[in-house]
Structure formats: structure tokens, C-alpha cells
Design a protein around this motif. Structure first.
Motif, PDB file in Angstrom:
ATOM      1  N   ALA A 286       0.843  -1.191   0.000  1.00 38.04           N
ATOM      2  CA  ALA A 286       0.000   0.000   0.000  1.00 38.04           C
ATOM      3  C   ALA A 286       0.880   1.243   0.000  1.00 38.04           C
ATOM      4  O   ALA A 286       1.938   1.273   0.610  1.00 38.04           O
ATOM      5  N   HIS A 287       0.425   2.247  -0.714  1.00 34.85           N
ATOM      6  CA  HIS A 287       1.102   3.555  -0.728  1.00 34.85           C
ATOM      7  C   HIS A 287       0.307   4.455   0.212  1.00 34.85           C
ATOM      8  O   HIS A 287      -0.775   4.913  -0.131  1.00 34.85           O
TER       9      HIS A 287
ATOM     10  N   TYR B 276      -6.011   4.349  -4.578  1.00 35.36           N
ATOM     11  CA  TYR B 276      -5.487   4.197  -5.938  1.00 35.36           C
ATOM     12  C   TYR B 276      -6.664   4.204  -6.897  1.00 35.36           C
ATOM     13  O   TYR B 276      -7.822   4.047  -6.488  1.00 35.36           O
TER      14      TYR B 276
ATOM     15  N   ALA C 171      -9.245   2.989  -9.611  1.00 39.67           N
ATOM     16  CA  ALA C 171      -9.845   1.764 -10.126  1.00 39.67           C
ATOM     17  C   ALA C 171      -9.610   1.765 -11.637  1.00 39.67           C
ATOM     18  O   ALA C 171      -9.503   2.820 -12.246  1.00 39.67           O
TER      19      ALA C 171
ATOM     20  N   PRO D 226      -2.145  -0.260 -13.276  1.00 38.04           N
ATOM     21  CA  PRO D 226      -1.778  -0.945 -12.038  1.00 38.04           C
ATOM     22  C   PRO D 226      -1.732  -0.013 -10.830  1.00 38.04           C
ATOM     23  O   PRO D 226      -1.364   1.158 -10.933  1.00 38.04           O
ATOM     24  N   ARG D 227      -2.094  -0.582  -9.693  1.00 38.40           N
ATOM     25  CA  ARG D 227      -2.098   0.137  -8.418  1.00 38.40           C
ATOM     26  C   ARG D 227      -0.732   0.763  -8.139  1.00 38.40           C
ATOM     27  O   ARG D 227      -0.644   1.885  -7.645  1.00 38.40           O
TER      28      ARG D 227
ATOM     29  N   GLU E 238      -4.849   5.269   1.725  1.00 41.88           N
ATOM     30  CA  GLU E 238      -4.151   4.292   0.893  1.00 41.88           C
ATOM     31  C   GLU E 238      -5.064   4.068  -0.309  1.00 41.88           C
ATOM     32  O   GLU E 238      -5.757   3.061  -0.403  1.00 41.88           O
TER      33      GLU E 238
ATOM     34  N   GLY F  45      -9.410   1.384  -2.145  1.00 40.85           N
ATOM     35  CA  GLY F  45      -8.420   1.399  -1.077  1.00 40.85           C
ATOM     36  C   GLY F  45      -9.073   1.677   0.261  1.00 40.85           C
ATOM     37  O   GLY F  45     -10.239   1.332   0.487  1.00 40.85           O
TER      38      GLY F  45
ATOM     39  N   THR G  86      -0.743   4.041 -10.075  1.00 39.95           N
ATOM     40  CA  THR G  86      -1.718   5.087  -9.763  1.00 39.95           C
ATOM     41  C   THR G  86      -1.656   5.563  -8.312  1.00 39.95           C
ATOM     42  O   THR G  86      -1.953   6.720  -8.037  1.00 39.95           O
ATOM     43  N   ALA G  87      -1.279   4.696  -7.377  1.00 40.97           N
ATOM     44  CA  ALA G  87      -1.283   5.091  -5.956  1.00 40.97           C
ATOM     45  C   ALA G  87      -0.364   6.284  -5.681  1.00 40.97           C
ATOM     46  O   ALA G  87      -0.784   7.222  -4.990  1.00 40.97           O
TER      47      ALA G  87
END
Length: 171
Positions: A9-10, A135, A137, A141-142, A133, A112, A145-146
Motif C-alpha cells: 500500500a502507498h 489508488y 480503479a 496498475p495500483r 491508501e 483502497g 496510480t497510488a
């Protein structure tokens, strides 16, 4: 064969000391009905009859046109954020207990988790920590985007927490 691990997770986190007892700050950050009063360019879509309870669902609209008429052209420049309340733990200054709210983002734009931790400091101050956390949809990829979502969120969250501190500060 083991299942692949989920991407890390970012987490974006912004904190601010606010000049009120922890239970007061918690009431403001946990109750989604108050969010439009202090969050920048945000409105609650649909009625919310009561304060927060586990399982409550809500939809927030945030962005440059969020406070305009939803039917106008600018009213469409918003991010629709559907969420469900998954954790509610009220703070206690006397017991030095941190208050926690956690929401799961359901889309259609953001997925998230997000939440608030309210850390009691003394009878007249607490530290509000807003974390996300999130991102996008969709097909990207997460991991890509995160961090991009995080940049925008950090600015939005910082401005909004300043507004919260002003709203709760001495008059």
C-alpha cells in the motif's frame, strides 16, 4: 503454489494539532455529515440522517465543481468517492486512547482505504492524523496510480486539515 502477494500500500498521511479535546475532533472527522464544512471542494451526496455507525455507506463528491449545481458543466469535474465505515473507536483523553475511523473506498474512481486517528494530547488539544491508501480503479496498475493519487491527496488533505483546525479553533 502460493498466491501472489498484494502490492504494498502507498500510504499518504497528514497530521495537524487542533485546539480541542479529542472527542470533539473525533466527532467532526468521524461524522461524514461534517466533512463538507471543512474539506476543500467537497459535498456529501444524498442524505445522511445520523452520525457514524459501522456499516454506514456514503458518497462524497470532491473536485473543482463539487459545490456547484451537480447538473452544471462544472459540476461534473468531480471525483465520486463511495465509502463504507469499517472501524469506529472513540478516543479517550483520560485513558490516553486513540480514536480511530477506517473507511473502505468502493469506487467507481478510487479504491483502497482511508481513515482518521485522533490522538489525545491534553484536555484542550489533540493530533488529528488523516491517512489514505487510495489508488485508481481501472486498467492501470495500483503501483502506478497510488503514488499519483497520493500527490493530489497530500495537498487536499493538508488544506482540509487547516480548515478543520480553523473551524474548531477559538472564535
Amino acid at each position: 503454489m502460493t498466491a501472489p502477494e498484494a502490492p504494498a500500500a502507498h500510504r499518504v498521511e497528514v497530521a495537524r494539532v487542533v485546539p480541542v479535546e479529542a472527542s470533539v475532533a473525533f466527532a467532526w472527522v468521524a461524522d461524514l455529515r461534517t466533512h463538507p464544512r471543512w474539506m476543500v471542494a467537497t459535498r456529501l451526496q444524498g442524505p445522511a440522517a445520523r452520525g457514524p455507525e459501522l456499516g454506514d455507506r456514503c458518497t462524497m463528491a470532491s473536485g473543482p465543481g463539487a459545490r456547484r449545481d451537480p447538473g452544471s458543466a462544472l459540476g461534473r469535474l468531480v471525483v465520486i468517492d463511495r465509502m463504507v465505515v469499517e472501524q469506529l473507536e472513540r478516543p479517550s483523553t483520560a485513558a490516553a486512547r486513540v480514536g480511530r475511523t477506517r473507511l473502505r473506498k468502493l469506487g467507481p474512481v478510487l479504491l483502497g482505504e482511508a481513515g482518521f486517528d485522533v490522538v489525545p494530547m491534553d484536555a484542550g488539544r489533540c493530533r488529528v492524523v488523516w491517512w489514505e491508501e487510495a489508488y485508481l480503479a481501472g486498467p492501470l496498475p495500483r503501483a502506478l496510480t497510488a503514488p499519483l493519487v497520493g500527490l493530489a491527496l497530500r495537498v487536499f488533505m493538508g488544506l482540509s486539515l487547516r480548515r478543520l483546525a480553523r473551524a474548531l479553533g477559538p472564535r
